[in-house]
Design an enzyme around this catalytic site. Sequence first.
Site, PDB file in Angstrom:
ATOM      1  N   ARG A  69       0.731  -1.341  -0.035  1.00 22.94           N
ATOM      2  CA  ARG A  69      -0.168   0.099   0.251  1.00 22.94           C
ATOM      3  C   ARG A  69       1.142   1.504   0.205  1.00 22.94           C
ATOM      4  O   ARG A  69       0.318   2.167  -0.774  1.00 22.94           O
ATOM      5  CB  ARG A  69      -1.201  -0.222   0.994  1.00 22.94           C
ATOM      6  CG  ARG A  69      -1.527  -0.994   1.130  1.00 22.94           C
ATOM      7  CD  ARG A  69      -2.931  -0.943   2.256  1.00 22.94           C
ATOM      8  NE  ARG A  69      -3.884   0.366   2.051  1.00 22.94           N
ATOM      9  CZ  ARG A  69      -4.911   0.320   1.203  1.00 22.94           C
ATOM     10  NH1 ARG A  69      -5.521  -1.252   0.663  1.00 22.94           N
ATOM     11  NH2 ARG A  69      -5.580   1.578   1.351  1.00 22.94           N
ATOM     12  N   GLN A 101     -10.209  10.012   7.430  1.00 26.18           N
ATOM     13  CA  GLN A 101      -9.958   8.415   7.440  1.00 26.18           C
ATOM     14  C   GLN A 101      -8.987   7.836   6.958  1.00 26.18           C
ATOM     15  O   GLN A 101      -8.463   7.462   7.718  1.00 26.18           O
ATOM     16  CB  GLN A 101     -11.547   7.852   7.138  1.00 26.18           C
ATOM     17  CG  GLN A 101     -12.943   8.444   8.425  1.00 26.18           C
ATOM     18  CD  GLN A 101     -13.084   7.339   8.026  1.00 26.18           C
ATOM     19  OE1 GLN A 101     -14.099   7.074   8.587  1.00 26.18           O
ATOM     20  NE2 GLN A 101     -14.916   8.490   6.905  1.00 26.18           N
ATOM     21  N   ASP A 104      -4.048   8.293   3.803  1.00 23.20           N
ATOM     22  CA  ASP A 104      -2.442   8.516   2.353  1.00 23.20           C
ATOM     23  C   ASP A 104      -1.557   9.519   1.922  1.00 23.20           C
ATOM     24  O   ASP A 104      -1.125   9.672   1.101  1.00 23.20           O
ATOM     25  CB  ASP A 104      -3.215   7.965   0.838  1.00 23.20           C
ATOM     26  CG  ASP A 104      -4.584   9.169   1.063  1.00 23.20           C
ATOM     27  OD1 ASP A 104      -4.363   9.534   1.300  1.00 23.20           O
ATOM     28  OD2 ASP A 104      -5.192   8.487   0.868  1.00 23.20           O
ATOM     29  N   HIS A 119      -6.580   8.383  11.282  1.00 18.83           N
ATOM     30  CA  HIS A 119      -6.747   6.825  11.454  1.00 18.83           C
ATOM     31  C   HIS A 119      -5.000   6.914  11.102  1.00 18.83           C
ATOM     32  O   HIS A 119      -4.333   5.936  11.365  1.00 18.83           O
ATOM     33  CB  HIS A 119      -7.298   6.494  10.667  1.00 18.83           C
ATOM     34  CG  HIS A 119      -9.111   5.808  10.572  1.00 18.83           C
ATOM     35  ND1 HIS A 119      -9.409   5.528  10.027  1.00 18.83           N
ATOM     36  CD2 HIS A 119      -9.000   6.478  11.573  1.00 18.83           C
ATOM     37  CE1 HIS A 119     -10.583   5.557  10.742  1.00 18.83           C
ATOM     38  NE2 HIS A 119     -10.594   5.845  11.290  1.00 18.83           N
ATOM     39  N   CYS A 134      16.975  -0.414  24.894  1.00 16.80           N
ATOM     40  CA  CYS A 134      17.902  -0.681  23.742  1.00 16.80           C
ATOM     41  C   CYS A 134      17.296  -0.923  22.141  1.00 16.80           C
ATOM     42  O   CYS A 134      17.732  -0.295  21.472  1.00 16.80           O
ATOM     43  CB  CYS A 134      18.069  -2.383  23.917  1.00 16.80           C
ATOM     44  SG  CYS A 134      16.238  -3.043  23.886  1.00 16.80           S
ATOM     45  N   GLY A 188     -16.477   9.797  -0.049  1.00 16.73           N
ATOM     46  CA  GLY A 188     -16.338   8.564   0.236  1.00 16.73           C
ATOM     47  C   GLY A 188     -16.176   7.675   0.655  1.00 16.73           C
ATOM     48  O   GLY A 188     -14.589   7.004   1.016  1.00 16.73           O
ATOM     49  N   PRO A 212     -20.987   8.065  -5.111  1.00 16.19           N
ATOM     50  CA  PRO A 212     -21.528   7.481  -5.883  1.00 16.19           C
ATOM     51  C   PRO A 212     -22.715   5.983  -5.984  1.00 16.19           C
ATOM     52  O   PRO A 212     -23.897   5.935  -6.624  1.00 16.19           O
ATOM     53  CB  PRO A 212     -20.736   7.246  -7.077  1.00 16.19           C
ATOM     54  CG  PRO A 212     -18.967   6.994  -5.950  1.00 16.19           C
ATOM     55  CD  PRO A 212     -19.651   7.246  -5.045  1.00 16.19           C
TER      56      PRO A 212
HETATM   57  P1  OAD Z   1     -14.987   2.161   2.672  1.00 10.61           P
HETATM   58  O1  OAD Z   1     -14.194   1.048   1.420  1.00 10.61           O
HETATM   59  O2  OAD Z   1     -16.160   2.020   3.717  1.00 10.61           O
HETATM   60  O3  OAD Z   1     -16.126   3.095   1.554  1.00 10.61           O
HETATM   61  C1  OAD Z   1     -15.857   3.358   0.427  1.00 10.61           C
HETATM   62  C2  OAD Z   1     -16.968   4.167   0.710  1.00 10.61           C
HETATM   63  O4  OAD Z   1     -16.365   5.389  -0.885  1.00 10.61           O
HETATM   64  C3  OAD Z   1     -17.979   3.955  -0.371  1.00 10.61           C
HETATM   65  O5  OAD Z   1     -18.870   4.096   0.526  1.00 10.61           O
HETATM   66  C4  OAD Z   1     -18.152   4.024  -2.310  1.00 10.61           C
HETATM   67  O6  OAD Z   1     -19.020   4.030  -2.407  1.00 10.61           O
HETATM   68  C5  OAD Z   1     -17.388   5.003  -2.061  1.00 10.61           C
HETATM   69  N1  OAD Z   1     -16.441   5.642  -3.644  1.00 10.61           N
HETATM   70  C6  OAD Z   1     -15.992   4.836  -4.138  1.00 10.61           C
HETATM   71  N2  OAD Z   1     -15.839   5.712  -5.450  1.00 10.61           N
HETATM   72  C7  OAD Z   1     -15.797   6.502  -5.253  1.00 10.61           C
HETATM   73  C8  OAD Z   1     -14.836   7.975  -5.552  1.00 10.61           C
HETATM   74  N3  OAD Z   1     -14.883   8.077  -6.855  1.00 10.61           N
HETATM   75  N4  OAD Z   1     -15.173   9.090  -5.462  1.00 10.61           N
HETATM   76  C9  OAD Z   1     -16.495   8.959  -3.768  1.00 10.61           C
HETATM   77  N5  OAD Z   1     -16.600   7.951  -3.417  1.00 10.61           N
HETATM   78  C10 OAD Z   1     -16.031   7.205  -3.590  1.00 10.61           C
HETATM   79  O7  OAD Z   1     -14.057   2.937   3.034  1.00 10.61           O
HETATM   80  P2  OAD Z   1     -13.983   3.940   4.519  1.00 10.61           P
HETATM   81  O8  OAD Z   1     -15.092   4.685   5.208  1.00 10.61           O
HETATM   82  O9  OAD Z   1     -13.139   5.871   4.607  1.00 10.61           O
HETATM   83  O10 OAD Z   1      -9.994   1.857   8.786  1.00 10.61           O
HETATM   84  O11 OAD Z   1     -13.732   3.074   5.474  1.00 10.61           O
HETATM   85  C11 OAD Z   1     -12.840   3.611   7.219  1.00 10.61           C
HETATM   86  C12 OAD Z   1     -12.587   2.938   7.910  1.00 10.61           C
HETATM   87  O12 OAD Z   1     -12.579   1.251   7.265  1.00 10.61           O
HETATM   88  C13 OAD Z   1     -10.654   3.026   7.317  1.00 10.61           C
HETATM   89  O13 OAD Z   1     -10.195   4.407   7.732  1.00 10.61           O
HETATM   90  C14 OAD Z   1     -10.072   2.316   7.593  1.00 10.61           C
HETATM   91  C15 OAD Z   1     -11.568   1.044   7.385  1.00 10.61           C
HETATM   92  O14 OAD Z   1     -11.065  -0.343   7.789  1.00 10.61           O
HETATM   93  C16 OAD Z   1      -8.955   2.070   9.950  1.00 10.61           C
HETATM   94  O15 OAD Z   1      -7.868   1.718   8.856  1.00 10.61           O
HETATM   95  C17 OAD Z   1      -9.355   2.520  10.710  1.00 10.61           C
END
Ligand code: OAD
Length: 243
Positions: A69, A101, A104, A119, A134, A188, A212
């Site tokens: 990643r 969250q 990157d 995060h 150490c 997102g 979306p």
């Molecule tokens: P998710 O992978 O759960 O959700 C991604 C979201 O982005 C989904 O609702 C998609 O529909 C949307 N999406 C996809 N492409 C998009 C685009 N081009 N524009 C806008 N939206 C788009 O990711 P997170 O909600 O960020 O936590 O997940 C939350 C947390 O769960 C992360 O921070 C991580 C993960 O486990 C930790 O690592 C603690």
Amino acid sequence: MTPQAVREWVREARRIVVLTGAGMSAESGVPTFRDAQSGLWANFRPEELATEQAFRAHPSMVWEWYALRREMIAKVAPNAGHLAIAAFQQRHPGRLAVVTQNVDGLHQRAGSPGVLALHGNIADDRWLDAPRACCDAQAPEAGTPPRCATCGNLRRPAVVWFGEMLPAAELEAAGEAAARCELMLVVGTSGLVYPAAGLARSTRGRVVIVNPGATDLDDAADALLAGTAAALLPLLLDEERNP
Ligand code: OAD
């Protein structure tokens, strides 16, 4: 609700929060968390890799997952959505706060000041166990986490894993920004992971979801804009642009 109507809300709001998740960076080429995984990790959910328990049990496997990643993130660039947010902040200092969250660093690379990274940041490491006198990281064999040659303490990615506390100062600042804002753009994120998702439920400002697909926060929204971050954010935040 149309993007044009939300532009009006942006124009009126004195304080704005943009709360972002993995979809914010999808158009930069970073896969979202809940996208299907591939390769060695195809049979694991992120929830099974992104934990202290998983790292202790399989340090090399988890380290490699993060190494991949990190490598991928180093090669990508902020997209039009990140840039639109940063440009708005430059034009309106102090009016818009980014709470993310994402680990990157793409908001920061786009030029957003004061990003609240709930995060952590994937580029950083820290000791797994409290460091002793150490502790000194030795160059690892390829594919293994650096370790202290004396006590065996391991370096781990400085991101928040499942079951861990969020950084207190960032969480507090994000809570304050959410409480004060008149408009929150939720971009997102699936809205499944707390406490981040709770910020959208606790604000008294208007909530606009940019995604979306459907999210777990749709019921808390004043407006749902179905579309991507890179397409919609320039439209919402760039006053010069013709709607
Ligand atoms: P998710 O992978 O759960 O959700 C991604 C979201 O982005 C989904 O609702 C998609 O529909 C949307 N999406 C996809 N492409 C998009 C685009 N081009 N524009 C806008 N939206 C788009 O990711 P997170 O909600 O960020 O936590 O997940 C939350 C947390 O769960 C992360 O921070 C991580 C993960 O486990 C930790 O690592 C603690």
